[in-house]
Design a protein around this motif. Sequence first.
Motif, short mmCIF file in Angstrom:
data_model
loop_
_atom_site.label_atom_id
_atom_site.label_comp_id
_atom_site.label_asym_id
_atom_site.label_seq_id
_atom_site.Cartn_x
_atom_site.Cartn_y
_atom_site.Cartn_z
N VAL A 9 0.85 -1.20 0.00
CA VAL A 9 0.00 0.00 0.00
C VAL A 9 0.88 1.25 0.00
O VAL A 9 0.90 2.03 0.96
N SER A 10 1.61 1.42 -1.06
CA SER A 10 2.49 2.59 -1.17
C SER A 10 2.68 2.96 -2.63
O SER A 10 2.24 2.25 -3.55
N HIS A 32 6.06 -5.78 4.47
CA HIS A 32 4.76 -5.57 5.12
C HIS A 32 4.84 -4.37 6.07
O HIS A 32 5.81 -4.20 6.79
N ARG A 33 3.79 -3.58 6.07
CA ARG A 33 3.71 -2.51 7.05
C ARG A 33 3.47 -3.08 8.45
O ARG A 33 2.92 -4.16 8.59
N LYS A 34 3.89 -2.33 9.45
CA LYS A 34 3.66 -2.73 10.84
C LYS A 34 2.19 -2.52 11.20
O LYS A 34 1.41 -1.95 10.43
N ASN A 36 0.84 -0.45 13.06
CA ASN A 36 0.46 0.96 13.09
C ASN A 36 0.51 1.61 11.71
O ASN A 36 0.41 2.82 11.58
N ARG A 37 0.69 0.80 10.66
CA ARG A 37 0.68 1.21 9.25
C ARG A 37 1.98 1.86 8.80
O ARG A 37 2.11 2.25 7.64
N LEU A 38 2.96 1.99 9.68
CA LEU A 38 4.25 2.56 9.29
C LEU A 38 5.13 1.47 8.68
O LEU A 38 4.90 0.28 8.85
#
Length: 211
Positions: A9-10, A32-34, A36-38
């Motif tokens: 998602v980037s 994969h993002r963490k 918390n989406r970061l």
Amino acid sequence: MITIHHLGVSQSDRVVWLMEELGLPYDLKWYHRKANRLMPEDYFALHPAATAPVIEDDGRVLTESAVVLEHICHTHANGRFTVSPDQPTYSDYLYWMHFNNNALGLYFAYLALGANPAGETAPLVKELLHRRWSGYYAMLEQTLGDHDHLAGDDFTCADMMVVYNFGNILASGGKTLADLPNTKAYFQRIGARPAYRKAMQIAGPEATPPE
């Protein structure tokens, strides 16, 4: 071979899209993002700027979408999907190549302040956000009423740069594609491109990494 370090998602999905349009081989590495989406720590380690996309090409590590797209097109595809200074649509190409950062910056401001900011400066902020989004809608509709694509009638990297932000642009300004007929027709044309559809399956917002 170019390695694309793809953060889920980037904006790195547009690099996959370009490679599919060009028919060039590439190695895709998923991150994969963490929760918390970061981005994860191993993505931070790829480049000091710690932003997506990141690619490796012949020992060089590059980031920033506009840089990456132009680099690939000029070094691997004889300038395909770019516009040169001697072409009449060059200024349009430059504008839409850099429009992405303007729109994304405004979107981040919207996220930080919310749809109804409070405080002494709230009326000014709301007016500014409304004026900027209205200008973006007008520019898109005018441009796409004159041409099939953003930098003229031909598909270019400028289209790849802008399409990623469509959802943010629409949602933040309170519009839908139904409100923007020229933009809606354009998005339908983009969505019908085989390379775009394949790239979204491989690395788009709804894609999942291969096992």
